[in-house]
Design an enzyme around this catalytic site. Structure first.
Site, PDB file in Angstrom:
ATOM      1  N   SER A 281     118.954 -25.161   3.392  1.00  0.00           N
ATOM      2  CA  SER A 281     118.292 -23.803   2.712  1.00  0.00           C
ATOM      3  C   SER A 281     117.521 -24.322   4.166  1.00  0.00           C
ATOM      4  CB  SER A 281     118.574 -23.260   1.472  1.00  0.00           C
ATOM      5  OG  SER A 281     118.629 -21.253   2.084  1.00  0.00           O
ATOM      6  N   TRP A 282     116.257 -23.069   3.309  1.00  0.00           N
ATOM      7  CA  TRP A 282     114.780 -22.950   3.482  1.00  0.00           C
ATOM      8  C   TRP A 282     114.916 -24.552   3.812  1.00  0.00           C
ATOM      9  CZ3 TRP A 282     110.779 -21.606   6.088  1.00  0.00           C
ATOM     10  CH2 TRP A 282     109.842 -22.573   5.486  1.00  0.00           C
TER      11      TRP A 282
ATOM     12  N   HIS B 216     127.445 -20.603   0.739  1.00  0.00           N
ATOM     13  CA  HIS B 216     125.806 -20.829   1.257  1.00  0.00           C
ATOM     14  C   HIS B 216     125.151 -21.610   0.659  1.00  0.00           C
ATOM     15  CE1 HIS B 216     121.750 -20.435   2.579  1.00  0.00           C
ATOM     16  NE2 HIS B 216     121.231 -20.593   1.759  1.00  0.00           N
TER      17      HIS B 216
ATOM     18  N   GLY C 249     114.349 -22.613  -0.365  1.00  0.00           N
ATOM     19  CA  GLY C 249     113.555 -21.383  -1.488  1.00  0.00           C
ATOM     20  C   GLY C 249     112.931 -20.193   0.168  1.00  0.00           C
TER      21      GLY C 249
ATOM     22  N   ASP D 108     129.670 -18.520   4.879  1.00  0.00           N
ATOM     23  CA  ASP D 108     127.782 -18.627   4.457  1.00  0.00           C
ATOM     24  C   ASP D 108     127.516 -16.916   4.847  1.00  0.00           C
ATOM     25  OD1 ASP D 108     125.490 -18.609   3.843  1.00  0.00           O
ATOM     26  OD2 ASP D 108     125.164 -21.136   4.957  1.00  0.00           O
TER      27      ASP D 108
END
Length: 320
Positions: free
Chosen positions: A115-116, A299, A43, A271
Site C-alpha cells: 500500500s503506502w 486491498h 499507512g 481493490d
C-alpha cells in the site's frame, strides 16, 4: 506455499538519530549473513508489526524493519499534538532509509512494501536504483493526487452513506471541496476532542471502503489503539494533503529508472481503495516488473495474495 514463516524476534534493534530531534526505530531479524531486505510499512503512519517479519525465510534473509518518522516506536510520536511534522515528508523518509542502510553496512537490499509502503519503496528505488536488488509490492499505490481523490471522494459512489458521514465530519467543505485538507487541519486543532472526532471519522471511512473485504468482522483502522489511530490519521492527512511531495505521476513516469531491477507486483482485481489501473500502468513503464492480478482479492489481499508474495520472496532469496 501460503503459510507464513514461524514468528521470530529481532537479534538487533535501535533508534536512528535522523536529526532535528527525530529518532527512527529499527530492528533486524533472520540470518545475519543472509540476503539483505528492508520492509517498508504502510499507512503512512501505521508502523511495522511482528507479522511482517514472517514473510521472509529466516535462514536466508537478513530482514530490516523500521517505523517511519513519528509513528510506531519512533519518536517524537505524532499522537502528541506538539510533535512537528514539517520534517516528515517522502524525501525525509528516503533519506532515513539511506542512513539506516549505511548504519547497518548494507550495500544493496531487496525492498518490500504494501500500500503506502509500495509508494515509498518505489520512490526510494527510483532515487537510489543502485542500492536495490529486487522489489516486491502487493496492493500497489503511487499516491498520485488522482489516487487520493479516488480514495477520499470517487469511491464514495459505492458507499454514499459512509461518504456523506465522512464529508459531514469536515463541516463547510462541500461536496467539491478538499476534504483531505480539511481533515489535515482538524488533526492539528488545539482541542483534543476535535482531533479525536476527526480521527474516528477518518477511520470509519477507511473501514467502510474495506467493508466488502472484512464483511464487518473487523475494523482494520478503527480497531487500532487510540494512540496509533491518532498518529495514523494525522500522518495520512499530512501526506495526502501535500500529494506526498511528489510530482503528479512521477513514480510511474520515471519507472524506467528501475530497468534491470526485477519486480513483482501483486494486486487484487477488486481493490476498492487502490484500483488496479495504477499497478497496470506501472507494469507497462517498468520493463522488469511482473504483474499478477488476484481475481477475488481486494486491498487487504488474502491467502492467494500472500502466496504470490511468499513465492516471490523465496525465489529472490536464492538470487545473488
Amino acid at each position: 506455499m501460503s503459510e507464513l514463516y514461524p514468528p521470530i524476534e529481532p537479534y538487533e534493534h535501535g533508534m536512528l538519530d535522523v536529526g532535528g530531534g527525530d529518532r527512527v526505530y529499527w530492528e533486524v531479524c533472520g540470518n545475519p549473513q543472509g540476503k539483505p531486505a528492508v520492509v517498508v510499512h504502510g499507512g503512512p503512519g501505521s508502523g511495522c508489526t511482528p507479522g511482517m517479519r514472517r514473510f521472509f525465510d529466516p535462514e536466508r534473509y537478513r530482514v530490516v524493519l523500521f517505523d517511519q518518522r513519528n509513528c510506531g516506536r519512533s519518536t517524537p510520536h505524532a499522537a502528541d499534538p506538539a510533535t512537528d511534522l514539517s520534517r516528515n515528508t517522502t524525501h525525509h523518509l528516503i533519506a532515513d532509509m539511506e542512513q539506516l542502510r549505511e548504519l547497518l553496512g548494507v550495500e544493496r537490499w531487496l525492498v518490500h512494501g504494501f500500500s503506502w509502503g509500495s509508494t515509498l519503496a518505489l520512490a526510494y528505488a527510483e532515487a537510489h536504483p543502485e542500492r536495490v536488488t529486487e522489489i516486491v509490492i502487493p496492493s500497489v499505490t503511487t499516491t498520485r493526487r488522482s489516487e487520493t481523490d479516488w480514495l477520499y471522494r470517487g469511491v464514495g459512489r459505492f458507499f454514499p452513506e459512509a461518504w456523506d458521514r465522512f464529508l459531514a465530519g469536515a463541516p463547510g467543505t462541500g461536496r467539491d471541496g478538499d476534504v483531505v485538507a480539511a481533515y489535515a487541519r482538524l488533526t492539528e486543532h488545539p482541542d483534543a476532542a476535535v482531533r479525536e472526532k476527526a480521527t474516528a471519522d477518518w477511520c470509519a471511512w477507511e473501514d467502510a471502503v474495506l467493508s466488502g473485504e472484512t464483511k464487518g468482522a473487523s475494523n482494520p483502522y478503527g480497531d487500532r489503539p487510540s494512540r496509533a489511530r491518532l498518529a495514523f490519521v494525522r500522518i495520512c492527512a499530512h501526506y495526502f494533503s501535500h500529494g506526498a511531495w511528489l510530482e503528479e505521476g512521477q513514480l510511474i513516469r520515471e519507472a524506467g529508472r528501475l530497468a534491470g531491477i526485477p519486480g513483482v507486483l501483486v494486486h487484487g482485481r477488486f481493490d476498492m481503495g487502490g484500483p488496479l489501473d495504477t499497478a497496470w500502468q506501472l507494469s507497462h513503464r517498468w520493463p522488469d516488473a511482473e504483474l499478477t492480478v488476484v481475481e477475488d482479492a481486494g486491498h487487504l489481499g488474502g491467502e492467494e495474495t500472500r502466496a504470490h508474495v511468499l513465492r516471490a520472496l523465496d525465489r529472490f532469496a536464492a538470487r545473488d
